[in-house]
Motif scaffolding. Structure first.
Motif, PDB file in Angstrom:
ATOM      1  N   UNK A 118      77.949  49.881  51.918  1.00 58.99           N
ATOM      2  CA  UNK A 118      77.551  49.789  53.143  1.00 58.99           C
ATOM      3  C   UNK A 118      78.273  50.525  54.107  1.00 58.99           C
ATOM      4  N   UNK A 119      79.560  51.016  53.662  1.00 59.34           N
ATOM      5  CA  UNK A 119      80.259  51.846  54.542  1.00 59.34           C
ATOM      6  C   UNK A 119      79.776  53.356  54.447  1.00 59.34           C
ATOM      7  N   UNK A 120      79.108  53.622  53.546  1.00 62.94           N
ATOM      8  CA  UNK A 120      78.320  55.090  53.681  1.00 62.94           C
ATOM      9  C   UNK A 120      77.031  55.005  54.424  1.00 62.94           C
ATOM     10  N   UNK A 121      76.579  53.649  54.262  1.00 61.96           N
ATOM     11  CA  UNK A 121      75.332  53.497  55.209  1.00 61.96           C
ATOM     12  C   UNK A 121      75.559  53.613  56.620  1.00 61.96           C
ATOM     13  N   UNK A 122      76.790  52.963  56.937  1.00 63.16           N
ATOM     14  CA  UNK A 122      77.090  52.777  58.201  1.00 63.16           C
ATOM     15  C   UNK A 122      77.685  54.223  58.760  1.00 63.16           C
ATOM     16  N   UNK A 123      78.419  54.878  58.179  1.00 71.09           N
ATOM     17  CA  UNK A 123      78.698  56.268  58.306  1.00 71.09           C
ATOM     18  C   UNK A 123      77.187  57.128  58.603  1.00 71.09           C
ATOM     19  N   UNK A 124      76.208  57.073  57.640  1.00 70.84           N
ATOM     20  CA  UNK A 124      75.215  57.809  57.753  1.00 70.84           C
ATOM     21  C   UNK A 124      74.455  57.446  59.231  1.00 70.84           C
ATOM     22  N   UNK A 363      88.574  46.810  55.656  1.00 68.02           N
ATOM     23  CA  UNK A 363      89.539  47.550  54.744  1.00 68.02           C
ATOM     24  C   UNK A 363      89.652  48.988  54.933  1.00 68.02           C
ATOM     25  N   UNK A 364      90.858  49.617  54.751  1.00 69.09           N
ATOM     26  CA  UNK A 364      91.102  50.891  54.933  1.00 69.09           C
ATOM     27  C   UNK A 364      90.034  51.714  54.037  1.00 69.09           C
ATOM     28  N   UNK A 365      89.796  51.214  52.891  1.00 70.60           N
ATOM     29  CA  UNK A 365      89.142  52.416  52.186  1.00 70.60           C
ATOM     30  C   UNK A 365      87.734  52.374  52.628  1.00 70.60           C
ATOM     31  N   UNK A 366      87.093  51.209  53.215  1.00 73.21           N
ATOM     32  CA  UNK A 366      85.799  51.405  53.899  1.00 73.21           C
ATOM     33  C   UNK A 366      85.700  52.092  55.139  1.00 73.21           C
ATOM     34  N   UNK A 367      87.060  52.229  55.883  1.00 75.93           N
ATOM     35  CA  UNK A 367      87.158  52.781  56.953  1.00 75.93           C
ATOM     36  C   UNK A 367      87.129  54.620  56.737  1.00 75.93           C
ATOM     37  N   UNK A 368      87.816  54.732  55.603  1.00 76.61           N
ATOM     38  CA  UNK A 368      87.951  56.076  55.099  1.00 76.61           C
ATOM     39  C   UNK A 368      86.606  56.513  54.738  1.00 76.61           C
ATOM     40  N   UNK A 369      85.531  55.613  54.110  1.00 74.93           N
ATOM     41  CA  UNK A 369      84.452  56.306  53.593  1.00 74.93           C
ATOM     42  C   UNK A 369      83.460  56.574  54.674  1.00 74.93           C
ATOM     43  N   UNK A 370      83.447  55.500  55.586  1.00 75.63           N
ATOM     44  CA  UNK A 370      82.701  55.731  56.814  1.00 75.63           C
ATOM     45  C   UNK A 370      82.954  57.084  57.732  1.00 75.63           C
ATOM     46  N   UNK A 371      84.381  57.089  58.022  1.00 74.85           N
ATOM     47  CA  UNK A 371      84.896  58.164  58.905  1.00 74.85           C
ATOM     48  C   UNK A 371      84.432  59.401  58.110  1.00 74.85           C
ATOM     49  N   UNK A 372      84.606  59.607  56.906  1.00 75.56           N
ATOM     50  CA  UNK A 372      84.423  60.920  55.997  1.00 75.56           C
ATOM     51  C   UNK A 372      82.935  61.351  56.281  1.00 75.56           C
ATOM     52  N   UNK A 373      81.948  60.073  55.788  1.00 72.81           N
ATOM     53  CA  UNK A 373      80.577  60.470  55.835  1.00 72.81           C
ATOM     54  C   UNK A 373      80.302  61.065  57.415  1.00 72.81           C
ATOM     55  N   UNK A 389      78.825  62.886  49.168  1.00 69.47           N
ATOM     56  CA  UNK A 389      80.377  62.833  49.191  1.00 69.47           C
ATOM     57  C   UNK A 389      80.838  61.301  49.690  1.00 69.47           C
ATOM     58  N   UNK A 390      80.299  60.849  50.480  1.00 73.97           N
ATOM     59  CA  UNK A 390      80.819  59.438  50.786  1.00 73.97           C
ATOM     60  C   UNK A 390      80.607  58.450  49.479  1.00 73.97           C
ATOM     61  N   UNK A 391      79.518  58.471  48.957  1.00 75.19           N
ATOM     62  CA  UNK A 391      79.060  57.541  47.887  1.00 75.19           C
ATOM     63  C   UNK A 391      80.199  58.132  46.630  1.00 75.19           C
ATOM     64  N   UNK A 392      80.336  59.248  46.405  1.00 77.04           N
ATOM     65  CA  UNK A 392      81.522  59.648  45.339  1.00 77.04           C
ATOM     66  C   UNK A 392      82.979  59.301  45.965  1.00 77.04           C
ATOM     67  N   UNK A 393      83.432  59.495  47.084  1.00 77.40           N
ATOM     68  CA  UNK A 393      84.689  58.790  47.743  1.00 77.40           C
ATOM     69  C   UNK A 393      84.687  57.300  47.369  1.00 77.40           C
ATOM     70  N   UNK A 394      83.580  56.715  47.915  1.00 76.13           N
ATOM     71  CA  UNK A 394      83.759  55.074  47.686  1.00 76.13           C
ATOM     72  C   UNK A 394      83.778  54.542  46.199  1.00 76.13           C
ATOM     73  N   UNK A 395      83.174  55.532  45.381  1.00 80.35           N
ATOM     74  CA  UNK A 395      83.391  55.271  43.834  1.00 80.35           C
ATOM     75  C   UNK A 395      84.681  55.482  43.393  1.00 80.35           C
ATOM     76  N   UNK A 396      85.183  56.533  43.716  1.00 74.50           N
ATOM     77  CA  UNK A 396      86.853  56.804  43.527  1.00 74.50           C
ATOM     78  C   UNK A 396      87.645  55.753  43.850  1.00 74.50           C
ATOM     79  N   UNK A 397      87.407  55.297  45.091  1.00 78.47           N
ATOM     80  CA  UNK A 397      88.499  54.512  45.970  1.00 78.47           C
ATOM     81  C   UNK A 397      88.146  53.012  44.897  1.00 78.47           C
ATOM     82  N   UNK A 398      86.990  52.529  44.753  1.00 74.36           N
ATOM     83  CA  UNK A 398      86.745  51.463  44.088  1.00 74.36           C
ATOM     84  C   UNK A 398      87.464  51.437  42.627  1.00 74.36           C
ATOM     85  N   UNK A 399      87.260  52.500  41.999  1.00 71.30           N
ATOM     86  CA  UNK A 399      87.759  52.534  40.808  1.00 71.30           C
ATOM     87  C   UNK A 399      89.303  52.520  40.641  1.00 71.30           C
TER      88      UNK A 399
END
Length: 511
Positions: A118-124, A363-373, A389-399
């Motif tokens: 969702x953080x990526x779609x919101x940034x999108x 969560x800070x990770x969601x904010x980072x993904x949204x802002x990066x996108x 790139x947003x999906x990739x970052x979200x995957x890394x942070x989740x990992x």
């Protein structure tokens, strides 16, 4: 469940369906013209594209009642190709994007896109809103020469009066936002266009008009295969844009279908929708129109106006065709200020303001993904790259979060026997935490590693396990690896570098 093909369920729905379609057609006219300007093409390209897409989606789409036409998100991807190579390359890219979307539909890409965070779609979505707004700045005279003339005024030697432009835009915004408080019988955007056009004509204001920016349709669209397809070199030029259009278009369409699905409480066929979007974009390209996607705003308007079935979107497509052909000369006289007001409204309504107001609460990770996108989309003007790139970052942070779940517990059973119990998921990110659990500087005669509560997912995880076994054996310990599940053991068979470690694994499972 998914509703099968039917134009309308019964005759009693005809009136509401037709009226909803007319309202949508009227609302799409200013948006299609504005999106054409964003893409850098003549207004007729966006209008022809919207007509073709509406009609095809009405007949083949996977979500009856959903509106698809030219959209800002897709238009933003086209400007670079148009500027460097021209319209014919854009039409070819639209056709190729449609072919890709048909393939994605058969490959069930919709199921994969549901995993976009969702953080990526919101940034999108936020980036689309921001880019739409930025695209209006040149039409407000910002960044231009204050004495710059436009074609329609050049003959008289008059310069554009930007204060008049700003005043008309402000008036348009007032009408757009205040009129719905009084009545919703007609779209407020249409009223704003009529009022501003009337004032500009009455006072003969020196402001840019739609006709100054390119041709408007005066006849039916003509079937024509873009000439650039005769050259194989064209593929390399249009491929990046076509791929971007195919992915961004489907993401927009799936987001729209999801909104309609929630409003009607009926399931959509996402694969059918992807294939229909592809056929629609191919048709648009062959008839001189630009590609498009699902339109959340117009879909909501269609539903709120009574449109539920295919007849409403079919009426919108046919109605739009009739309107633009019959009113071409009038459309050319519309002040650009009216369309700028409409697009500012679109940009404001597109942005998810709640995501920005609550930025400190998520969560800070969601904010980072949204802002990066968002930032990446603004810097590159390429929504597809920003999403990937947003999906990739979200995957890394989740990992990283999952990696910390793995735990290694060491227990001394006897003076010369240590028992390790591994719990969690062992993969490329968690190997650091896994190896840290075996940093014992003593080497007992016997070591047991229990993997019952763990699973090894990839080569990195298996190599980490292999490394632990080899180091323990080199230190003189007899190692027993027990309860390794079948999938992990199969992976161990294929990639283990140590014959001794593999024997340990086979013995542990067998024993």
């Amino acid at each position: 469940m998914f509703q099968g093909w039917q134009l309308i369920p019964n005759r009693s729905a005809i009136r509401s369906e037709v009226l909803a379609g007319i309202v949508v057609a009227l609302g799409i006219i200013p948006e299609a013209i504005a999106f054409s300007i964003v893409a850098g093409v003549d207004p007729q390209v966006g209008l022809f594209g919207s007509i073709c897409i509406l009609i095809v989606i009405a007949l083949l789409g996977g979500r009856p009642g959903m509106v698809s036409a030219c959209t800002a998100g897709v238009a933003l991807l086209m400007g670079g190709l148009v500027q460097t190579h021209g319209l014919s390359y854009l039409l070819a890219a639209s056709i190729l994007a449609g072919i890709f979307q048909i393939v994605w539909g058969y490959l069930r890409l919709a199921h994969q896109m549901r995993f976009v965070p969702r953080a990526v779609t919101v940034g999108f979505v936020n980036s689309i809103g921001a880019l739409i707004f930025l695209a209006q700045l040149p039409q407000l005279g910002l960044g231009r020469d204050g004495g710059e003339t436009i074609p329609s005024l050049a003959g008289s030697g008059l310069a554009v009066s930007w204060p008049w432009v700003w005043g008309l835009v402000a008036l348009g915004l007032v009408i757009i936002y205040q009129l719905p408080r009084l009545t919703r019988v007609v779209p407020s955007t249409l009223v704003a266009i009529l009022v501003i056009s009337g004032l500009a004509e009455w006072w003969q204001l020196p402001v840019p008009r739609v006709g100054d920016l390119g041709r408007l349709p005066t006849s039916l669209p003509v079937f024509q295969i873009p000439e650039v397809f005769s050259s194989f070199d064209t593929l390399g030029i249009i491929l990046p844009t076509a791929l971007a259009i195919s992915f961004v278009g489907l993401l927009q369409s799936f987001l729209t279908a999801n909104v309609v699905e929630d409003m009607l409480d009926q399931e959509a066929n996402y694969e059918a929708e992807a294939r229909a979007e592809g056929i629609a974009n191919i048709t648009a390209g062959l008839f001189g129109g630009m590609a498009g996607a699902g339109m959340i705003g117009q879909s909501v308007i269609n539903l709120e106006s009574g449109g539920r079935y295919r007849l409403s979107t079919l009426t919108a497509g046919i109605g739009l065709l009739i309107l633009v052909i019959s009113l071409s000369s009038w459309l050319a006289r519309i002040p650009m200020a009216a369309l700028v007001a409409v697009m500012i409204m679109v940009s404001v309504s597109t942005v998810n303001w709640d995501s920005l107001l609550k930025i400190t609460k998520v969560p800070k990770s969601d904010t980072a993904v949204m802002l990066l996108t968002l930032v990446l989309a603004l810097l590159t003007r390429n929504l597809a790259i920003a999403v990937l790139v947003g999906v990739a970052l979200a995957g890394i942070l989740f990992s990283r979060k999952v990696a910390k779940v793995i735990a290694v517990t060491a227990t001394w059973q006897e003076e010369d026997w240590i028992y390790y119990k591994v719990q969690g998921q062992l993969f490329f990110v968690s190997t650091v935490y896994f190896l840290a659990g075996f940093k014992q500087h003593v080497h007992p005669a016997r070591v047991t590693i229990d993997m019952e509560a763990a699973h090894v997912w990839d080569q990195s995880g298996m190599r980490a396990l292999d490394q632990v076994i080899r180091k323990l054996r080199q230190g003189g310990s007899a190692v027993d690896l027990i309860n390794l599940n079948a999938e992990s053991l199969n992976l161990f068979h294929r990639i283990s570098e140590s014959g001794d470690a593999l024997a340990v694994a086979q013995h542990g499972v067998g024993g």
